[in-house]
Write a protein that holds these residues in place. Structure first.
Motif, PDB file in Angstrom:
ATOM      1  N   MET A 103       0.797  -1.294  -0.163  1.00  0.00           N
ATOM      2  CA  MET A 103      -0.005  -0.227   0.096  1.00  0.00           C
ATOM      3  C   MET A 103       0.813   1.325  -0.117  1.00  0.00           C
ATOM      4  O   MET A 103       0.468   2.228  -0.554  1.00  0.00           O
ATOM      5  N   ASN A 104       1.770   1.147   0.604  1.00  0.00           N
ATOM      6  CA  ASN A 104       2.674   2.476   0.881  1.00  0.00           C
ATOM      7  C   ASN A 104       3.384   2.864  -0.349  1.00  0.00           C
ATOM      8  O   ASN A 104       3.443   4.258  -0.573  1.00  0.00           O
ATOM      9  N   THR A 105       3.638   1.901  -1.199  1.00  0.00           N
ATOM     10  CA  THR A 105       3.966   2.277  -2.542  1.00  0.00           C
ATOM     11  C   THR A 105       3.168   2.528  -3.852  1.00  0.00           C
ATOM     12  O   THR A 105       3.233   2.461  -4.683  1.00  0.00           O
ATOM     13  N   GLY A 106       1.724   2.504  -3.267  1.00  0.00           N
ATOM     14  CA  GLY A 106       0.530   2.691  -4.165  1.00  0.00           C
ATOM     15  C   GLY A 106      -0.116   1.291  -4.785  1.00  0.00           C
ATOM     16  O   GLY A 106      -0.353   1.520  -5.843  1.00  0.00           O
ATOM     17  N   ILE A 107      -0.395   0.500  -3.776  1.00  0.00           N
ATOM     18  CA  ILE A 107      -1.375  -0.446  -4.088  1.00  0.00           C
ATOM     19  C   ILE A 107      -0.972  -1.527  -4.984  1.00  0.00           C
ATOM     20  O   ILE A 107      -1.728  -1.821  -5.983  1.00  0.00           O
ATOM     21  N   GLN A 108       0.430  -1.983  -4.781  1.00  0.00           N
ATOM     22  CA  GLN A 108       0.710  -3.139  -5.753  1.00  0.00           C
ATOM     23  C   GLN A 108       0.426  -4.341  -5.088  1.00  0.00           C
ATOM     24  O   GLN A 108       0.468  -4.706  -3.794  1.00  0.00           O
ATOM     25  N   SER A 109       0.203  -5.703  -5.760  1.00  0.00           N
ATOM     26  CA  SER A 109      -0.097  -6.631  -5.272  1.00  0.00           C
ATOM     27  C   SER A 109       0.693  -7.389  -4.490  1.00  0.00           C
ATOM     28  O   SER A 109       2.214  -7.289  -4.972  1.00  0.00           O
ATOM     29  N   SER A 110       0.631  -8.201  -3.694  1.00  0.00           N
ATOM     30  CA  SER A 110       1.503  -9.051  -2.921  1.00  0.00           C
ATOM     31  C   SER A 110       1.057 -10.656  -2.691  1.00  0.00           C
ATOM     32  O   SER A 110      -0.126 -10.734  -3.101  1.00  0.00           O
ATOM     33  N   SER A 111       1.733 -11.325  -2.256  1.00  0.00           N
ATOM     34  CA  SER A 111       0.990 -12.724  -2.055  1.00  0.00           C
ATOM     35  C   SER A 111       0.329 -12.885  -1.091  1.00  0.00           C
ATOM     36  O   SER A 111      -0.454 -13.924  -0.810  1.00  0.00           O
ATOM     37  N   ALA A 112      -0.173 -11.711  -0.463  1.00  0.00           N
ATOM     38  CA  ALA A 112      -1.199 -11.514   0.694  1.00  0.00           C
ATOM     39  C   ALA A 112      -2.320 -11.210   0.004  1.00  0.00           C
ATOM     40  O   ALA A 112      -3.393 -10.884   0.712  1.00  0.00           O
ATOM     41  N   THR A 113      -2.286 -10.571  -1.155  1.00  0.00           N
ATOM     42  CA  THR A 113      -3.470  -9.830  -1.834  1.00  0.00           C
ATOM     43  C   THR A 113      -4.356 -11.072  -2.047  1.00  0.00           C
ATOM     44  O   THR A 113      -4.155 -12.062  -2.387  1.00  0.00           O
ATOM     45  N   PRO A 114      -5.651 -11.114  -1.676  1.00  0.00           N
ATOM     46  CA  PRO A 114      -6.773 -12.028  -1.758  1.00  0.00           C
ATOM     47  C   PRO A 114      -6.928 -12.381  -3.272  1.00  0.00           C
ATOM     48  O   PRO A 114      -6.854 -11.641  -4.040  1.00  0.00           O
ATOM     49  N   PRO A 115      -7.525 -13.695  -3.577  1.00  0.00           N
ATOM     50  CA  PRO A 115      -7.652 -13.969  -5.023  1.00  0.00           C
ATOM     51  C   PRO A 115      -8.916 -12.990  -5.485  1.00  0.00           C
ATOM     52  O   PRO A 115      -9.773 -12.551  -4.666  1.00  0.00           O
ATOM     53  N   LEU A 116      -8.763 -12.487  -6.781  1.00  0.00           N
ATOM     54  CA  LEU A 116      -9.733 -11.564  -7.479  1.00  0.00           C
ATOM     55  C   LEU A 116      -9.439 -10.067  -7.111  1.00  0.00           C
ATOM     56  O   LEU A 116     -10.456  -9.233  -7.822  1.00  0.00           O
TER      57      LEU A 116
END
Lengths: 559, 383, 292
Positions: free
Chosen positions: C132-145
């Motif tokens: 989030m700090n760098t602008g909402i890029q996905s991580s492996s914690a981002t839930p599916p979809l």
């Protein structure tokens, strides 16, 4: 030295005015709850529930006594308009407010004291039913020397003579009366104040409250009423232990609460007899409280709806009653019955018939100046009459003839009387302390001023669905019907202290801040400080609105 | 007491004698015997400190840094890929001004994969703000570790003590291992503060703006430069206590030399042999050892090399696209001289390639007869 | 309107005036953790948690803290813990704050190493489900979809099960927590404080900015996450698991439809998510005990 070679940050961020980021700021606005709005006495239910939830029965009693001197009575016989408004029904079941009130009066010890110690004046209260007791109580608290005149041998009016022991034990009434007497109220029983004497009283006392109730039964005016065995239920109730020769069949005519009580008393007095209750309304629409009617039926009272009596038959003694099919509509505005006769008749054998089709005031007690169009003329809200310092309270001017409405009426008459003596306008004063949009007013607000918005009702907060686990009320036990009818023992068991606390814990306390600390803990910016109850530090509040969203009591408003 | 020890063992002894309190390390050839020796002593109860057997070199350095912030004496060791992996943390350590001491055993950096000695692993870190000591032999390694703790804890900058992989690390030499008491007298217990203070709590090393960054960087640079003075003092003290001193550079027979070869590390040992042989043959040749690479001893180098006509620098490393790193640094150091010598760079021994005394003799001779100097280094490969 | 010093009995480890977005779930979580932990040393790493910690020369921490690098929250804390021990300082817990990036992705290795060594630290993962700090890029914690800037069509793949990973390390204490249940969270921190070894507490911290929700919904979302079983609340103490809050079993739809990052979901996708949540719940229940 180390502070120079690496960044060592010791300044506090607390000097940064991040509150400037947002323009919305929260404020704490306490309001009334929907149950409070429904209570004619203006009882601060969330307040006393909160105290009970903490096990503080004495303090809870003190709280209830601000608005209602008869918690033991209401805790048993009130028709609980508060409960149907309960926000908790959106989650599981309504709070058993009446049961908790009963517990408060059982377990709490508190003697109310006068707000004003000096005697302000002498007041006479005519009638010691709930309206008279209420008026006397509040006037005494306000510092008046109150004398209550009661025509019957004992005090309480309908509470003593009308509501049987199995619903309202006399010891409960005694406890309520002790409290009122502790305020210095004097009672003169077996003292009927005839209308001529009222003129005298007008001069003898600084103020007058007429709380004469509706002590006469409404007349049926049907052929055969003069037969032996035809009685009016109200009078019969006043002295139920007058033994008659046990009848085989008893018929009660009427579908209201008095009729139900008459039937249930008959059931107890005449265990071998068949007891019937016949009313013109359809069975599901009897005006009586459904709870009482159901208990009556459990006790073996047979209920027949849709018939009205046409004639009493018999030779000297009652033998049977001729009923005609009927349809009835009650005009909610005027309270009048509009009966339409239909085709069809039944004949019911009976040796005793008890007529309970409503009550009217005893106009022989009322001076002519105060009567208009056959009714006692008084402002239904303030109780004002054409006489300056004379006010009316209770059933004669109440639309709903219930105990709690009488209490409310008595309170308003008391405050209005006080206003008339201090030169204030009753309507203005009452308006300032009105609870909700009905007739209820708050004595407490009258004495201490308002801390909450009495004209704003806390809506159900959706977040409560998520914050609270589902846990329906525990309903107190009742005696088994076969056990009940053997005596006049109280039918319903009240809550134990533990049960009362558990039930009170279910209360959301709508509109009242109970310092649950949710807003305090969940403010990301530490902008809510503990105060009385809380204070917002606008220097840090970014206006996110989490506090407003999370408060299950709708206390926090964003502006 | 004199013992026959490998360079790794000598370092391990020095760590033990220095009463290091926390050692966080990860095994990598050719550093592993240091790690193993210390672990063995820990299990025997002979090691005063604790070992933290971390899962990567990056973590090793991270652990050392944060432990050092509490004021305890810390050590780690690595080589090659491990040093490269902890690159981020090396900046952290110097910027965080923590006196971590790390033993680096030079080894070639992949790709291609190779395991022999090459200085590129430590030289790639020359911009990270660490003090760098290049040691010639096992005794020097032991002595320098002890000195490094003293220096670092005074200037609050981390130090690397660097030896050649295999040539120094695994070869046995006679090493004089000092007594514990002697070392305690020279190097007392750490006097560093615990930087986590509850009475006056601070957020250490949080984000700064450009102006403050500029200020802190300048401070680090200046402190690193002035640490040279401290290094010399400590070395001098060490000499008084233990009878051995090294200086920040060492000139050998420079006085009348026509040409001077500059080198470092194990190559110095070989170069000394070559020098001796050539001197016996009558050649006027000299040798300059660079021991302290960071902060670069510009003054000392200039003083020793001023007036010399020809300088050669042998680098056991190359910075691809440019030349050998020592060569670069020498050129930069000599730049202010009004008369600059002619300088030729030589690349030798990369990836642990053997460098024989004969080859260094050849380099000397090449220098002697050279009249023109190439910008490109001369790549010396074993014949 | 002046700044008020807090009364002694209302100890706070976080100070007001920090730079979190309005409605930040992480700020709430950090505040509650720091309120409970008492005297402790805090390790903060790049991400929202460091932004909340604030920039030089200010600190939002009422405690000594250190700003470490992105991938090393755990060993940094471990190093401090060892240092304190070596200096004979007892009973000061060392707390590491890390986001989902610093825990699930770049920091996973060092966290695993620390857990393997059972380092004496309390590691608090503050999961806002993306960088989030760098602008909402996905991580492996981002839930599916879920939408993120780098997965505009919705993230493919599953959310890494960090709890199962940490369970595999057999550390003495793990727990999940939610800011919707502040008392539960604080109790868990208190419990962790009393245990030695590696303690891992996972907190789901909704981010209004990144999840595309109005800023007042943070706590409601946390409650919905728990009650829809997306975030079961439990503890695992010495290998034995206990649920600490009984979820109501609300359909996940109620949780998903509030969030802008799920605005593109089809009915099928919502049902798919419901199935996955149900499966995960069943799988979790197999390892939960009855006790509490």
């Amino acid at each position: 030295m180390l502070d120079d070679i690496i960044p060592v940050s010791k300044d506090t961020t607390a000097k940064l005015k991040v509150g400037q980021w947002g323009f919305k700021k929260p404020s704490y606005v306490e309001k009334i709850s929907p149950c409070m709005e429904g209570c004619p006495a203006g009882n601060d239910i969330p307040e006393f529930m909160n105290l009970v939830a903490q096990g503080l029965f004495d303090e809870a009693l003190r709280e209830v006594l601000w608005e209602n001197p008869l918690p033991g009575v209401c805790g048993r016989v009130c028709f609980y308009p508060c409960q149907s408004n309960c926000n908790r029904t959106n989650l599981d079941t309504e709070l058993q407010i009446r049961e908790v009130e009963r517990a408060v009066s059982e377990y709490g010890q508190w003697m109310p004291s006068k707000e004003k110690k000096e005697v302000r004046g002498k007041i006479a209260v005519i009638g010691s039913g709930p309206a008279g007791l209420s008026a006397a109580y509040f006037l005494a608290r306000m510092g008046y020397k109150v004398t209550v005149f009661e025509r019957y041998p004992e005090t309480g009016g309908i509470l003593r003579y009308g509501i049987p022991e199995y619903r309202l034990p006399k010891r409960v009434l005694r406890k309520e009366l002790r409290r009122i007497k502790a305020l210095g109220v004097k009672f003169h029983t077996s003292f009927e104040v005839r209308k001529e004497e009222i003129y005298r009283f007008k001069d003898m006392f600084d103020g007058l409250i007429l709380a004469i109730g509706v002590s006469l039964p409404r007349r049926l005016n049907v052929k055969g009423e003069d037969l032996e065995g035809v009685k009016y239920g109200l009078f019969w109730l006043f002295n139920p232990f007058r033994k008659e020769v046990a009848p085989e069949r008893v018929v009660v005519i009427g579908g209201g609460d008095v009729a139900v009580d008459v039937a249930r008393v008959a059931r107890r007095l005449y265990p071998e007899a068949q007891v019937l209750m016949v009313a013109p309304e359809e069975e599901g629409e009897f005006p009586a409280q459904p709870e009482g009617l159901q208990e009556a039926q459990e006790e073996g009272v047979k209920v027949i709806g849709g018939f009205r009596p046409l004639e009493f038959l018999g030779h000297g003694k009652l033998e049977a009653i001729r009923f005609g099919k009927a349809k009835v509509r009650r005009d909610h505005e005027t309270g009048a019955y509009l009966i339409e006769d239909l085709k069809g008749e039944i004949l019911e054998k009976a040796q005793l018939v008890l007529i309970a089709i409503g009550q009217i005031p005893d106009f022989t007690l009322i001076p002519q100046e105060l009567i208009e169009d056959g009714k006692l003329k008084a402002d239904p809200w303030t109780g004002e009459t054409v006489w300056e310092r004379c006010f009316v309270a209770g059933d004669p001017i109440n639309k709903r003839t219930t105990v709690v409405d009488a209490v409310s009426s008595g309170k308003r008459a008391a405050i209005s009387l006080h206003c008339s003596l201090t030169g204030d306008s009753p309507k203005e004063v009452l308006s300032k302390i009105r609870v909700g949009r009905g007739f209820a007013v708050s004595y407490r607000a009258f004495v201490t001023g308002n801390s909450k918005r009495l004209d704003q009702v806390a809506e159900f907060s959706e977040i409560s669905r998520l914050l609270f686990a589902e846990e329906p009320s525990h309903i107190p036990k009742k005696l088994k019907p076969q056990v009940r009818t053997k005596s006049f023992k109280e039918v319903k068991e009240g809550y134990s202290q533990k049960e009362a606390v558990k039930e009170a814990e279910r209360c959301f306390n709508c509109g009242k801040c109970i310092r649950c600390d949710l807003c305090f803990l969940l403010c990301p910016d530490l902008a809510i400080l503990k105060d009385n109850p809380y204070r917002v530090n606008e220097m840090y509040c970014k206006g996110c609105g989490i506090c407003n969203a999370i408060c299950p009591r709708s206390v926090i408003e964003l502006r | 007491m004199k013992e026959l020890l490998t360079g790794n063992e000598a370092i391990a002894h020095a760590v033990r004698l220095s009463r290091v309190q926390l050692i966080a390390a990860y095994p990598i050839t050719p550093q592993t015997p240091i790690y193993e020796k210390l672990s063995q002593w820990e299990s025997e109860g002979k090691l005063g400190g604790i070992m933290v057997r971390v899962e990567s070199e990056h973590t090793a350095m991270a652990t050392c840094i944060s432990a050092s912030l509490t004021g305890v004496r810390v050590f780690t060791a690595s080589s090659s890929q491990g040093i490269a992996l902890m690159h981020e943390m090396l900046h952290f350590a110097s910027g965080g001004r923590v006196p971590v001491v790390m033993a680096c055993v030079n080894r070639a950096l992949a790709l291609p994969w190779a395991f022999g000695s090459d200085q590129i692993d430590t030289l790639s870190q020359r911009d990270t703000g660490w003090i760098q000591f290049y040691c010639e032999d096992n005794q020097e390694a032991l002595d320098t570790i002890i000195q490094a703790f003293k220096v670092s804890e005074r200037v609050y900058l981390p130090s690397m003590v660097i030896i050649d992989g295999f040539y120094t690390s695994h070869f046995m030499e006679v090493v004089d291992v000092p007594d514990q008491k002697e070392v305690d007298d020279f190097l007392p217990p750490p006097q560093m503060p615990n930087r986590f203070d509850f009475d006056d709590p601070a957020f250490l090393c949080n984000v700064v703006g450009p102006k403050d960054y500029f200020r802190f960087r300048k401070r680090t640079h200046c402190d690193l430069r002035s640490s040279l003075k401290v290094i010399k003092e400590v070395d001098s003290d060490f000499g008084e206590c233990f009878g051995r001193r090294y200086g920040v550079v060492e000139g050998i027979e420079i006085g009348d030399a026509e040409v001077v070869l500059v080198t470092s590390g194990a190559l110095m040992g070989t170069a000394r042999v070559a020098l001796q042989r050539l001197r016996e043959k009558g050649h006027k040749v000299g040798l300059l050892k660079i021991k302290v690479f960071r902060p670069f001893p510009r003054e000392e180098v200039c003083k020793l090399l001023e007036g010399k006509r020809k300088i050669g620098v042998i680098d056991r490393n190359v910075s691809p696209g440019q030349e050998g790193v020592f060569c670069q640094e020498i050129k930069a150091a000599l730049y202010p001289l009004s008369t600059r010598p002619l300088l030729q760079g030589y690349i030798a021994g990369l990836g642990g390639l053997e460098v024989y005394p004969e080859e260094i003799e050849e380099i000397f001779l090449d220098l002697l007869k050279r009249s023109s100097f190439e910008e490109e280094p001369i790549w010396k490969v074993n014949l | 309107m002046e700044s008020e010093p807090l009364k002694a009995e209302e100890h706070e480890g976080l100070r007001p005036g920090h730079y979190a977005c309005p409605g930040c779930g992480m700020a709430i979580a950090m505040r509650l953790v720091l309120k409970t932990i008492g005297k402790a040393i805090v390790v903060s790493i790049p991400g929202c948690n460091a932004v909340i910690g604030s920039v030089y020369p200010c600190s939002a921490f009422n405690l000594p803290a250190f700003h470490s690098a992105f991938e090393i929250a755990a060993p940094t804390a471990a190093g401090i813990a060892w240092g304190l021990k070596l200096r004979g300082i007892e009973d000061i817990p060392v707390l590491a704050f890390a986001g989902d990036g610093g825990t699930f992705d770049i920091g996973l290795q060092s966290l695993s190493g620390a857990a393997d060594r059972n380092e004496d630290i309390i590691y608090v993962c503050l999961d806002n489900e993306a960088y989030m700090n760098t602008g909402i890029q996905s991580s492996s914690a981002t839930p599916p979809l879920a939408w993120t800037v780098t997965t505009p069509e919705g993230r493919k793949g599953q959310k890494k099960d960090i709890m199962k990973i940490m369970m595999g390390h057999k550390i003495p204490y793990l727990a999940t927590a939610s800011i919707g249940f502040p008392e539960d969270l604080m109790r868990k921190v208190k419990r962790a404080k009393a245990i030695k070894g590696t303690r891992f507490i996972y907190v789901l911290t909704p981010c209004p900015t990144g999840w595309r929700v109005p800023e007042n919904l943070t706590v409601k979302l946390s409650l919905l996450a728990v009650h829809s079983r997306i975030l079961p609340l439990y503890e695992i103490v010495e290998g034995k698991g206990f649920l600490t809050v009984k979820p109501k079993g609300i359909p996940v739809r109620e949780y998903l439809t509030l969030q802008g990052r799920y605005a593109h979901l089809t009915e099928d996708q919502i049902q798919q998510i419901q199935r996955e949540v149900d499966e995960n719940w069943q799988s979790l229940m197999k390892i939960m005990g009855d006790g509490s």
